[in-house]
Scaffold this motif. Structure first.
Motif, PDB file in Angstrom:
ATOM      1  N   LEU A  54       0.827  -1.201   0.000  1.00 33.39           N
ATOM      2  CA  LEU A  54       0.000   0.000   0.000  1.00 33.39           C
ATOM      3  C   LEU A  54       0.861   1.250   0.000  1.00 33.39           C
ATOM      4  O   LEU A  54       1.930   1.285   0.615  1.00 33.39           O
ATOM      5  CB  LEU A  54      -0.886   0.038   1.255  1.00 33.39           C
ATOM      6  N   ALA A  55       0.380   2.287  -0.672  1.00 31.43           N
ATOM      7  CA  ALA A  55       1.023   3.597  -0.653  1.00 31.43           C
ATOM      8  C   ALA A  55      -0.031   4.636  -0.303  1.00 31.43           C
ATOM      9  O   ALA A  55      -1.072   4.717  -0.968  1.00 31.43           O
ATOM     10  CB  ALA A  55       1.649   3.919  -2.013  1.00 31.43           C
ATOM     11  N   THR A  56       0.238   5.406   0.751  1.00 31.17           N
ATOM     12  CA  THR A  56      -0.656   6.490   1.160  1.00 31.17           C
ATOM     13  C   THR A  56       0.173   7.725   1.474  1.00 31.17           C
ATOM     14  O   THR A  56       1.392   7.657   1.615  1.00 31.17           O
ATOM     15  CB  THR A  56      -1.476   6.105   2.410  1.00 31.17           C
ATOM     16  N   ALA A  57      -0.500   8.850   1.601  1.00 25.07           N
ATOM     17  CA  ALA A  57       0.157  10.096   2.008  1.00 25.07           C
ATOM     18  C   ALA A  57      -0.842  10.921   2.791  1.00 25.07           C
ATOM     19  O   ALA A  57      -2.058  10.835   2.557  1.00 25.07           O
ATOM     20  CB  ALA A  57       0.661  10.879   0.796  1.00 25.07           C
ATOM     21  N   ALA A  65       4.502   3.716   3.252  1.00 29.34           N
ATOM     22  CA  ALA A  65       4.339   2.451   2.524  1.00 29.34           C
ATOM     23  C   ALA A  65       4.038   1.362   3.537  1.00 29.34           C
ATOM     24  O   ALA A  65       4.646   1.318   4.610  1.00 29.34           O
ATOM     25  CB  ALA A  65       5.596   2.106   1.733  1.00 29.34           C
ATOM     26  N   SER A  66       3.109   0.478   3.209  1.00 29.29           N
ATOM     27  CA  SER A  66       2.739  -0.573   4.142  1.00 29.29           C
ATOM     28  C   SER A  66       2.426  -1.847   3.377  1.00 29.29           C
ATOM     29  O   SER A  66       2.578  -1.914   2.145  1.00 29.29           O
ATOM     30  CB  SER A  66       1.554  -0.129   5.007  1.00 29.29           C
ATOM     31  N   PHE A  67       1.970  -2.850   4.102  1.00 34.37           N
ATOM     32  CA  PHE A  67       1.814  -4.200   3.565  1.00 34.37           C
ATOM     33  C   PHE A  67       0.619  -4.847   4.240  1.00 34.37           C
ATOM     34  O   PHE A  67       0.394  -4.653   5.432  1.00 34.37           O
ATOM     35  CB  PHE A  67       3.101  -4.977   3.858  1.00 34.37           C
ATOM     36  N   ARG A  68      -0.178  -5.565   3.469  1.00 37.11           N
ATOM     37  CA  ARG A  68      -1.279  -6.331   4.026  1.00 37.11           C
ATOM     38  C   ARG A  68      -1.215  -7.743   3.449  1.00 37.11           C
ATOM     39  O   ARG A  68      -0.811  -7.939   2.298  1.00 37.11           O
ATOM     40  CB  ARG A  68      -2.630  -5.703   3.692  1.00 37.11           C
ATOM     41  N   ALA A  69      -1.641  -8.719   4.245  1.00 38.14           N
ATOM     42  CA  ALA A  69      -1.631 -10.107   3.789  1.00 38.14           C
ATOM     43  C   ALA A  69      -2.834 -10.832   4.358  1.00 38.14           C
ATOM     44  O   ALA A  69      -3.408 -10.436   5.372  1.00 38.14           O
ATOM     45  CB  ALA A  69      -0.339 -10.801   4.210  1.00 38.14           C
ATOM     46  N   GLY A  70      -3.203 -11.907   3.699  1.00 34.42           N
ATOM     47  CA  GLY A  70      -4.329 -12.722   4.130  1.00 34.42           C
ATOM     48  C   GLY A  70      -4.495 -13.872   3.164  1.00 34.42           C
ATOM     49  O   GLY A  70      -3.719 -14.030   2.215  1.00 34.42           O
ATOM     50  N   ALA A  95      -1.517   4.026  10.644  1.00 33.85           N
ATOM     51  CA  ALA A  95      -0.813   4.947   9.743  1.00 33.85           C
ATOM     52  C   ALA A  95      -1.488   5.047   8.383  1.00 33.85           C
ATOM     53  O   ALA A  95      -1.762   6.150   7.892  1.00 33.85           O
ATOM     54  CB  ALA A  95       0.643   4.510   9.587  1.00 33.85           C
ATOM     55  N   SER A  96      -1.754   3.915   7.753  1.00 33.13           N
ATOM     56  CA  SER A  96      -2.365   3.950   6.416  1.00 33.13           C
ATOM     57  C   SER A  96      -3.782   4.489   6.472  1.00 33.13           C
ATOM     58  O   SER A  96      -4.165   5.374   5.697  1.00 33.13           O
ATOM     59  CB  SER A  96      -2.358   2.554   5.795  1.00 33.13           C
TER      60      SER A  96
END
Length: 205
Positions: A54-57, A65-70, A95-96
């Motif tokens: 993921l990219a957010t601002a 920048a972050s990460f998700r999984a499942g 954060a995101s």
């Protein structure tokens, strides 16, 4: 030859394309690869993925920048212009999701490291929903995504553009079972990147 105004991409990338002489190549890419919606192949690809970056601002442009999984399908494609993914209880920082409140533009990158070695960018406008609120709108949302855990909220994305990330330089990774038991030599997550704390005793040197 004068190119028509591009329908995708930022003003900054178009200026840089003109400066570096890549505008014609970029125009071909926009025309052939970038779509304002998910194609059936893109929808199928997302349904097979077990992770996403993921990219957010925030409102000042400070990025995260972050990460998700499942399990495959944890990012749920609602239709060709909409998807949603769950947010579970984590470290409480948000954060995101916090950035989405200030600035709803969200970038997602799905990467297949194991089979076809290709990626998919999905960019759009995100909104946060509590689980029951989104289910009242979309009752077909998946349930029991992570056994024993319930989403605190969902991130709902209205898609603006989707396009390929080519396979060049994407490494091949082999899935393997996660080790059971804790490695005694490995620091706990909460200590992994922190400096050792020193305890100060008043009156002692």
């Amino acid at each position: 030859m004068t190119l028509p105004p591009p329908s995708f991409g930022s003003a900054g990338e178009h200026r840089l394309q003109q400066y570096l002489g890549t505008a014609h190549r970029a125009a071909r890419f926009y025309d052939q690869q970038v779509r304002p919606h998910l194609t059936p192949e893109m929808r199928d690809f997302i349904g097979r993925q077990a992770m996403v970056f993921l990219a957010t601002a925030d409102s000042r442009g400070e990025c995260d920048a972050s990460f998700r999984a499942g399990p495959p399908g944890f990012v749920h494609v609602i239709d060709d212009r909409t998807l949603a993914y769950p947010e579970f209880r984590g470290n409480g920082v948000m954060a995101s999701a916090g950035n989405v409140i200030e600035n709803p533009h969200l970038g997602m990158l799905f990467v297949d490291f194991t089979h076809h070695h290709v990626g998919l960018h999905v960019n759009g406008v995100a909104h946060l929903y509590r689980d029951w609120d989104l289910r009242s709108i979309h009752p077909d949302l998946p349930t029991d995504i992570a056994p024993g855990r319930s989403p605190e909220m969902w991130v709902h994305l209205t898609i603006e553009e989707a396009y390929i990330h080519c396979s060049k330089h994407i490494p091949h990774l082999e899935p393997s079972p996660r080790p059971t038991g804790r490695d005694a030599a490995r620091p706990k997550d909460s200590d992994y990147f922190t400096e050792p704390r020193t305890t100060h005793h008043p009156g002692l040197p």
